[in-house]
Design an enzyme around this catalytic site. Structure first.
Site, PDB file in Angstrom:
ATOM      1  N   HIS A  81       5.723   8.922   0.198  1.00  0.00           N
ATOM      2  CA  HIS A  81       5.240   9.215   1.546  1.00  0.00           C
ATOM      3  C   HIS A  81       5.045  10.704   1.794  1.00  0.00           C
ATOM      4  O   HIS A  81       4.410  11.087   2.775  1.00  0.00           O
ATOM      5  CB  HIS A  81       6.233   8.671   2.577  1.00  0.00           C
ATOM      6  CG  HIS A  81       6.631   7.251   2.319  1.00  0.00           C
ATOM      7  ND1 HIS A  81       7.745   6.902   1.589  1.00  0.00           N
ATOM      8  CD2 HIS A  81       6.034   6.092   2.669  1.00  0.00           C
ATOM      9  CE1 HIS A  81       7.835   5.589   1.508  1.00  0.00           C
ATOM     10  NE2 HIS A  81       6.806   5.064   2.144  1.00  0.00           N
ATOM     11  N   CYS A 103       2.082  10.443  -2.924  1.00  0.00           N
ATOM     12  CA  CYS A 103       0.781   9.874  -3.311  1.00  0.00           C
ATOM     13  C   CYS A 103      -0.284  10.963  -3.247  1.00  0.00           C
ATOM     14  O   CYS A 103      -0.370  11.685  -2.248  1.00  0.00           O
ATOM     15  CB  CYS A 103       0.422   8.732  -2.363  1.00  0.00           C
ATOM     16  SG  CYS A 103      -1.256   8.108  -2.642  1.00  0.00           S
ATOM     17  N   HIS A 131       6.975   7.504  11.324  1.00  0.00           N
ATOM     18  CA  HIS A 131       6.727   7.049   9.957  1.00  0.00           C
ATOM     19  C   HIS A 131       6.935   8.217   8.992  1.00  0.00           C
ATOM     20  O   HIS A 131       6.575   9.361   9.294  1.00  0.00           O
ATOM     21  CB  HIS A 131       5.300   6.518   9.840  1.00  0.00           C
ATOM     22  CG  HIS A 131       5.038   5.788   8.549  1.00  0.00           C
ATOM     23  ND1 HIS A 131       4.755   6.448   7.384  1.00  0.00           N
ATOM     24  CD2 HIS A 131       5.055   4.475   8.242  1.00  0.00           C
ATOM     25  CE1 HIS A 131       4.580   5.558   6.418  1.00  0.00           C
ATOM     26  NE2 HIS A 131       4.762   4.350   6.912  1.00  0.00           N
ATOM     27  N   GLU A 133       5.464   9.137   6.317  1.00  0.00           N
ATOM     28  CA  GLU A 133       4.260   9.885   5.938  1.00  0.00           C
ATOM     29  C   GLU A 133       3.839  10.837   7.057  1.00  0.00           C
ATOM     30  O   GLU A 133       3.411  11.973   6.793  1.00  0.00           O
ATOM     31  CB  GLU A 133       3.114   8.914   5.616  1.00  0.00           C
ATOM     32  CG  GLU A 133       1.844   9.646   5.200  1.00  0.00           C
ATOM     33  CD  GLU A 133       0.668   8.717   4.986  1.00  0.00           C
ATOM     34  OE1 GLU A 133       0.886   7.568   4.522  1.00  0.00           O
ATOM     35  OE2 GLU A 133      -0.467   9.129   5.287  1.00  0.00           O
ATOM     36  N   THR A 171      -2.531   7.650   5.943  1.00  0.00           N
ATOM     37  CA  THR A 171      -3.398   6.930   5.005  1.00  0.00           C
ATOM     38  C   THR A 171      -3.276   5.421   5.116  1.00  0.00           C
ATOM     39  O   THR A 171      -4.222   4.697   4.837  1.00  0.00           O
ATOM     40  CB  THR A 171      -3.077   7.331   3.551  1.00  0.00           C
ATOM     41  OG1 THR A 171      -1.724   6.976   3.264  1.00  0.00           O
ATOM     42  CG2 THR A 171      -3.291   8.803   3.326  1.00  0.00           C
ATOM     43  N   CYS A 201      -7.623   6.170   2.585  1.00  0.00           N
ATOM     44  CA  CYS A 201      -7.039   5.404   1.480  1.00  0.00           C
ATOM     45  C   CYS A 201      -7.851   4.174   1.074  1.00  0.00           C
ATOM     46  O   CYS A 201      -7.997   3.218   1.838  1.00  0.00           O
ATOM     47  CB  CYS A 201      -5.628   4.979   1.867  1.00  0.00           C
ATOM     48  SG  CYS A 201      -4.824   4.004   0.590  1.00  0.00           S
ATOM     49  N   SER A 273       2.981  -2.023  -1.574  1.00  0.00           N
ATOM     50  CA  SER A 273       4.263  -1.720  -2.225  1.00  0.00           C
ATOM     51  C   SER A 273       4.997  -2.983  -2.668  1.00  0.00           C
ATOM     52  O   SER A 273       6.180  -2.921  -2.991  1.00  0.00           O
ATOM     53  CB  SER A 273       5.146  -0.900  -1.271  1.00  0.00           C
ATOM     54  OG  SER A 273       5.239  -1.509  -0.003  1.00  0.00           O
TER      55      SER A 273
END
Length: 321
Positions: A81, A103, A131, A133, A171, A201, A273
Protein backbone atom coordinates in the site's frame (compact mmCIF):
# COMPACT_ATOMS: atom_id res chain seq x y z
CA UNK A 1 -38.06 -39.63 -0.88
CA UNK A 2 -36.31 -36.72 -2.58
CA UNK A 3 -34.34 -36.88 -5.84
CA UNK A 4 -30.72 -35.83 -6.44
CA UNK A 5 -30.20 -32.06 -6.38
CA UNK A 6 -29.94 -30.45 -9.82
CA UNK A 7 -26.43 -29.56 -11.06
CA UNK A 8 -25.32 -26.00 -10.46
CA UNK A 9 -23.45 -23.96 -13.06
CA UNK A 10 -20.39 -22.20 -11.64
CA UNK A 11 -18.95 -19.36 -13.72
CA UNK A 12 -15.52 -17.93 -12.95
CA UNK A 13 -14.77 -14.30 -13.80
CA UNK A 14 -11.72 -13.53 -15.91
CA UNK A 15 -9.50 -11.98 -14.73
CA UNK A 16 -9.84 -12.51 -10.98
CA UNK A 17 -7.59 -12.78 -7.94
CA UNK A 18 -3.94 -11.78 -7.63
CA UNK A 19 -2.66 -8.78 -9.58
CA UNK A 20 0.98 -8.15 -10.46
CA UNK A 21 1.50 -5.75 -7.53
CA UNK A 22 0.28 -8.35 -5.03
CA UNK A 23 2.40 -11.10 -6.61
CA UNK A 24 5.46 -8.84 -6.33
CA UNK A 25 4.76 -7.95 -2.69
CA UNK A 26 4.38 -11.59 -1.63
CA UNK A 27 7.48 -12.57 -3.62
CA UNK A 28 9.45 -9.89 -1.78
CA UNK A 29 8.53 -11.34 1.62
CA UNK A 30 9.22 -14.93 0.56
CA UNK A 31 12.58 -14.11 -1.06
CA UNK A 32 13.59 -11.96 1.89
CA UNK A 33 12.93 -14.95 4.14
CA UNK A 34 15.14 -17.06 1.85
CA UNK A 35 17.91 -14.43 1.75
CA UNK A 36 18.01 -13.28 5.38
CA UNK A 37 16.30 -16.18 7.12
CA UNK A 38 13.43 -15.66 9.56
CA UNK A 39 12.31 -13.45 11.04
CA UNK A 40 11.75 -10.58 8.65
CA UNK A 41 9.52 -7.71 9.72
CA UNK A 42 6.65 -6.36 7.62
CA UNK A 43 5.11 -3.01 8.42
CA UNK A 44 1.32 -3.38 8.05
CA UNK A 45 -0.35 -6.38 6.36
CA UNK A 46 1.64 -7.00 3.18
CA UNK A 47 -1.72 -7.23 1.34
CA UNK A 48 -5.25 -7.19 2.73
CA UNK A 49 -5.84 -10.93 3.01
CA UNK A 50 -5.77 -12.87 6.28
CA UNK A 51 -4.86 -16.17 4.63
CA UNK A 52 -1.86 -14.65 2.86
CA UNK A 53 -0.69 -12.96 6.06
CA UNK A 54 -1.07 -16.13 8.13
CA UNK A 55 0.82 -18.21 5.56
CA UNK A 56 3.72 -15.77 5.56
CA UNK A 57 3.62 -15.56 9.34
CA UNK A 58 4.00 -19.33 9.41
CA UNK A 59 7.20 -18.99 7.36
CA UNK A 60 8.69 -16.46 9.76
CA UNK A 61 7.35 -13.03 8.81
CA UNK A 62 6.40 -10.78 11.72
CA UNK A 63 3.77 -8.15 11.00
CA UNK A 64 3.92 -4.86 12.93
CA UNK A 65 2.19 -1.50 12.68
CA UNK A 66 5.07 0.75 13.72
CA UNK A 67 8.83 0.77 13.12
CA UNK A 68 9.62 0.96 16.84
CA UNK A 69 8.34 -2.62 17.12
CA UNK A 70 11.24 -3.77 14.90
CA UNK A 71 14.60 -4.70 16.47
CA UNK A 72 17.69 -2.80 15.34
CA UNK A 73 19.16 -4.12 12.12
CA UNK A 74 16.25 -6.46 11.31
CA UNK A 75 15.15 -6.81 7.65
CA UNK A 76 12.12 -4.57 7.17
CA UNK A 77 9.51 -4.65 4.41
CA UNK A 78 7.00 -1.92 3.56
CA UNK A 79 3.61 -3.21 2.41
CA UNK A 80 2.12 -2.97 -1.09
CA UNK A 81 0.00 0.00 0.00
CA UNK A 82 2.99 2.32 0.38
CA UNK A 83 4.11 4.38 3.36
CA UNK A 84 4.48 8.09 4.18
CA UNK A 85 7.91 9.62 3.60
CA UNK A 86 8.28 10.08 7.39
CA UNK A 87 8.26 6.29 7.78
CA UNK A 88 10.99 5.92 5.14
CA UNK A 89 13.07 8.58 6.90
CA UNK A 90 12.57 6.92 10.30
CA UNK A 91 13.78 3.60 8.85
CA UNK A 92 16.91 5.31 7.49
CA UNK A 93 17.52 6.98 10.87
CA UNK A 94 17.35 3.58 12.54
CA UNK A 95 19.57 2.05 9.82
CA UNK A 96 17.00 -0.65 9.10
CA UNK A 97 17.63 -2.65 5.89
CA UNK A 98 14.43 -1.93 3.96
CA UNK A 99 12.75 -3.72 1.07
CA UNK A 100 9.96 -1.60 -0.38
CA UNK A 101 6.99 -3.69 -1.61
CA UNK A 102 4.93 -0.63 -2.56
CA UNK A 103 2.99 -1.47 -5.73
CA UNK A 104 4.67 0.32 -8.65
CA UNK A 105 1.30 1.74 -9.68
CA UNK A 106 0.90 3.30 -6.21
CA UNK A 107 4.45 4.66 -6.43
CA UNK A 108 3.50 6.19 -9.78
CA UNK A 109 0.66 8.07 -8.07
CA UNK A 110 3.20 9.44 -5.56
CA UNK A 111 5.34 10.72 -8.43
CA UNK A 112 2.35 12.26 -10.20
CA UNK A 113 1.23 14.02 -7.01
CA UNK A 114 4.67 15.48 -6.35
CA UNK A 115 4.90 16.69 -9.96
CA UNK A 116 1.53 18.44 -9.75
CA UNK A 117 2.46 20.06 -6.43
CA UNK A 118 5.79 21.32 -7.84
CA UNK A 119 3.88 22.86 -10.73
CA UNK A 120 1.98 24.96 -8.20
CA UNK A 121 -1.36 23.20 -8.48
CA UNK A 122 -3.65 22.58 -5.52
CA UNK A 123 -3.71 18.81 -5.13
CA UNK A 124 -6.85 16.74 -4.58
CA UNK A 125 -6.66 13.03 -3.73
CA UNK A 126 -9.75 10.97 -4.50
CA UNK A 127 -9.87 8.13 -1.99
CA UNK A 128 -11.14 6.71 1.29
CA UNK A 129 -10.04 8.32 4.56
CA UNK A 130 -7.97 6.02 6.71
CA UNK A 131 -7.03 3.53 3.97
CA UNK A 132 -3.35 2.57 4.14
CA UNK A 133 -2.73 3.60 0.54
CA UNK A 134 -4.30 7.03 1.11
CA UNK A 135 -2.24 7.59 4.27
CA UNK A 136 0.89 6.66 2.35
CA UNK A 137 0.11 8.88 -0.64
CA UNK A 138 -0.72 11.91 1.50
CA UNK A 139 2.54 11.43 3.37
CA UNK A 140 4.63 11.21 0.20
CA UNK A 141 3.80 14.70 -1.05
CA UNK A 142 5.41 17.77 0.51
CA UNK A 143 2.40 19.98 -0.01
CA UNK A 144 -1.18 20.11 1.28
CA UNK A 145 -3.29 17.22 -0.09
CA UNK A 146 -7.06 17.59 0.04
CA UNK A 147 -8.88 14.27 0.34
CA UNK A 148 -12.31 13.88 -1.27
CA UNK A 149 -14.50 10.80 -1.56
CA UNK A 150 -17.75 12.15 -3.01
CA UNK A 151 -19.14 14.89 -5.20
CA UNK A 152 -20.43 16.53 -2.01
CA UNK A 153 -16.84 16.76 -0.78
CA UNK A 154 -15.91 18.60 -3.99
CA UNK A 155 -18.68 21.15 -3.44
CA UNK A 156 -17.22 22.25 -0.11
CA UNK A 157 -13.54 22.47 -1.09
CA UNK A 158 -12.42 25.90 0.22
CA UNK A 159 -10.89 27.23 -3.02
CA UNK A 160 -11.83 29.88 -5.57
CA UNK A 161 -13.29 28.36 -8.74
CA UNK A 162 -10.31 29.56 -10.82
CA UNK A 163 -7.76 27.78 -8.57
CA UNK A 164 -5.47 25.51 -10.64
CA UNK A 165 -6.44 22.01 -9.47
CA UNK A 166 -4.79 18.63 -10.03
CA UNK A 167 -6.13 15.30 -8.86
CA UNK A 168 -4.73 11.82 -8.24
CA UNK A 169 -6.63 8.75 -7.08
CA UNK A 170 -6.40 5.79 -4.74
CA UNK A 171 -5.56 3.01 -7.20
CA UNK A 172 -8.08 0.49 -5.87
CA UNK A 173 -11.03 2.76 -6.63
CA UNK A 174 -10.55 2.72 -10.42
CA UNK A 175 -11.90 5.21 -12.89
CA UNK A 176 -15.48 3.91 -12.56
CA UNK A 177 -15.52 4.87 -8.89
CA UNK A 178 -13.90 8.22 -9.45
CA UNK A 179 -15.62 9.33 -12.63
CA UNK A 180 -18.38 11.25 -10.82
CA UNK A 181 -15.90 13.04 -8.59
CA UNK A 182 -13.74 13.98 -11.59
CA UNK A 183 -16.81 15.31 -13.40
CA UNK A 184 -17.67 17.38 -10.31
CA UNK A 185 -14.13 18.80 -10.17
CA UNK A 186 -14.29 19.80 -13.82
CA UNK A 187 -17.76 21.29 -13.38
CA UNK A 188 -16.73 23.46 -10.46
CA UNK A 189 -13.16 24.48 -11.32
CA UNK A 190 -12.00 26.11 -14.55
CA UNK A 191 -8.46 24.65 -14.59
CA UNK A 192 -8.29 20.94 -13.71
CA UNK A 193 -5.74 18.33 -14.71
CA UNK A 194 -5.23 14.69 -13.73
CA UNK A 195 -3.94 11.35 -14.97
CA UNK A 196 -5.26 9.70 -18.09
CA UNK A 197 -7.75 6.95 -17.24
CA UNK A 198 -5.30 4.42 -18.69
CA UNK A 199 -2.93 5.26 -15.83
CA UNK A 200 -5.40 4.18 -13.17
CA UNK A 201 -4.88 0.64 -11.88
CA UNK A 202 -5.39 -1.80 -14.76
CA UNK A 203 -6.09 -4.73 -12.42
CA UNK A 204 -8.85 -3.01 -10.49
CA UNK A 205 -10.50 -1.88 -13.70
CA UNK A 206 -10.20 -5.32 -15.32
CA UNK A 207 -11.74 -7.07 -12.29
CA UNK A 208 -14.61 -4.61 -12.15
CA UNK A 209 -15.34 -5.05 -15.86
CA UNK A 210 -15.19 -8.84 -15.39
CA UNK A 211 -17.63 -8.86 -12.44
CA UNK A 212 -20.14 -6.87 -14.49
CA UNK A 213 -19.94 -9.50 -17.22
CA UNK A 214 -20.20 -12.23 -14.57
CA UNK A 215 -23.32 -10.69 -13.03
CA UNK A 216 -25.06 -10.62 -16.42
CA UNK A 217 -24.80 -14.42 -16.58
CA UNK A 218 -25.38 -15.28 -12.90
CA UNK A 219 -28.23 -15.57 -10.38
CA UNK A 220 -25.81 -15.10 -7.50
CA UNK A 221 -22.30 -13.59 -7.24
CA UNK A 222 -19.74 -14.64 -4.63
CA UNK A 223 -16.64 -12.46 -4.23
CA UNK A 224 -13.64 -13.99 -2.49
CA UNK A 225 -11.69 -11.44 -0.51
CA UNK A 226 -11.15 -9.74 2.81
CA UNK A 227 -13.62 -7.25 4.25
CA UNK A 228 -10.84 -4.69 4.70
CA UNK A 229 -9.90 -5.06 1.02
CA UNK A 230 -11.17 -1.99 -0.82
CA UNK A 231 -11.13 -3.62 -4.25
CA UNK A 232 -12.89 -6.79 -3.02
CA UNK A 233 -15.66 -4.80 -1.35
CA UNK A 234 -16.17 -2.80 -4.53
CA UNK A 235 -16.59 -6.01 -6.56
CA UNK A 236 -19.42 -7.10 -4.26
CA UNK A 237 -21.03 -3.66 -4.51
CA UNK A 238 -20.94 -3.82 -8.31
CA UNK A 239 -22.69 -7.21 -8.26
CA UNK A 240 -25.46 -5.72 -6.11
CA UNK A 241 -25.68 -2.66 -8.37
CA UNK A 242 -26.21 -5.05 -11.29
CA UNK A 243 -29.29 -6.40 -9.46
CA UNK A 244 -27.71 -9.75 -8.53
CA UNK A 245 -27.49 -10.86 -4.87
CA UNK A 246 -23.78 -10.64 -4.06
CA UNK A 247 -21.74 -11.75 -1.06
CA UNK A 248 -18.15 -11.25 0.08
CA UNK A 249 -16.51 -14.26 1.77
CA UNK A 250 -13.03 -14.92 3.12
CA UNK A 251 -13.10 -18.52 1.92
CA UNK A 252 -15.40 -21.51 1.44
CA UNK A 253 -16.34 -21.44 5.11
CA UNK A 254 -18.31 -18.26 4.48
CA UNK A 255 -20.68 -19.81 1.92
CA UNK A 256 -24.23 -20.31 3.23
CA UNK A 257 -26.39 -23.14 1.83
CA UNK A 258 -29.47 -20.92 1.76
CA UNK A 259 -27.84 -18.68 -0.84
CA UNK A 260 -28.02 -21.55 -3.35
CA UNK A 261 -31.78 -22.18 -3.04
CA UNK A 262 -33.44 -21.71 -6.43
CA UNK A 263 -30.15 -20.71 -8.06
CA UNK A 264 -29.07 -22.15 -11.42
CA UNK A 265 -25.82 -20.23 -11.97
CA UNK A 266 -23.31 -18.94 -9.41
CA UNK A 267 -20.67 -16.44 -10.48
CA UNK A 268 -17.39 -16.40 -8.57
CA UNK A 269 -14.68 -13.77 -8.64
CA UNK A 270 -11.91 -12.66 -6.28
CA UNK A 271 -10.26 -9.43 -5.22
CA UNK A 272 -6.69 -8.65 -6.21
CA UNK A 273 -5.28 -9.92 -2.91
CA UNK A 274 -7.13 -13.28 -2.80
CA UNK A 275 -5.14 -16.41 -3.78
CA UNK A 276 -6.47 -19.15 -6.06
CA UNK A 277 -6.77 -21.73 -3.26
CA UNK A 278 -9.49 -19.64 -1.62
CA UNK A 279 -11.48 -19.67 -4.86
CA UNK A 280 -11.07 -23.45 -4.94
CA UNK A 281 -12.35 -23.66 -1.36
CA UNK A 282 -15.50 -21.76 -2.34
CA UNK A 283 -16.13 -24.12 -5.27
CA UNK A 284 -15.63 -27.08 -2.92
CA UNK A 285 -18.12 -25.61 -0.44
CA UNK A 286 -20.72 -25.24 -3.18
CA UNK A 287 -20.01 -28.74 -4.51
CA UNK A 288 -20.68 -30.11 -1.02
CA UNK A 289 -24.26 -28.88 -1.40
CA UNK A 290 -24.94 -29.63 -5.08
CA UNK A 291 -22.93 -31.10 -7.95
CA UNK A 292 -21.30 -28.36 -10.00
CA UNK A 293 -20.20 -27.70 -13.56
CA UNK A 294 -17.39 -25.12 -13.66
CA UNK A 295 -16.69 -22.83 -16.61
CA UNK A 296 -14.56 -19.69 -16.99
CA UNK A 297 -15.86 -16.66 -18.85
CA UNK A 298 -13.71 -15.01 -21.49
CA UNK A 299 -11.98 -11.84 -20.39
CA UNK A 300 -8.92 -9.62 -20.62
CA UNK A 301 -5.62 -11.54 -20.50
CA UNK A 302 -3.18 -9.87 -18.12
CA UNK A 303 0.54 -10.23 -18.80
CA UNK A 304 1.85 -7.53 -16.45
CA UNK A 305 4.75 -8.25 -14.09
CA UNK A 306 6.87 -5.99 -11.91
CA UNK A 307 10.57 -6.42 -11.13
CA UNK A 308 11.74 -7.23 -7.61
CA UNK A 309 14.01 -4.79 -5.72
CA UNK A 310 17.65 -5.07 -6.87
CA UNK A 311 18.88 -6.49 -3.55
CA UNK A 312 16.62 -9.50 -4.06
CA UNK A 313 17.28 -9.96 -7.77
CA UNK A 314 21.05 -10.33 -7.51
CA UNK A 315 21.19 -13.18 -4.96
CA UNK A 316 18.48 -15.11 -6.80
CA UNK A 317 20.32 -14.79 -10.12
CA UNK A 318 23.59 -15.81 -8.50
CA UNK A 319 21.95 -18.83 -6.91
CA UNK A 320 20.48 -19.86 -10.27
CA UNK A 321 23.93 -19.65 -11.89
Amino acid sequence: MTGSPSPLNVLLASPRGFCAGVVRAIDIVERALELYGPPVYVRHEIVHNRHVVERLRGKGAIFVEELDEIPAGAPTIFSAHGVPRAVQEAAVARDLPVLDATCPLVAKVHVQGRRYARAGRTLVLIGHAGHAEVIGTMGQIDAPVHLVSTTEDVAVLPFADDTPIAYVTQTTLSVDDTRGVIVALNARFSDVTGPDVADICYATQNRQTAVRDLARHSDLVIVVGARNSSNSSRLREIGDEMGVPSYLVDDGGGVERAWLDGVETVGITAGASAPDELIESVIAAIAAVRPVSVRQLDGVAENVSFALPPQLRRPVRAAAE
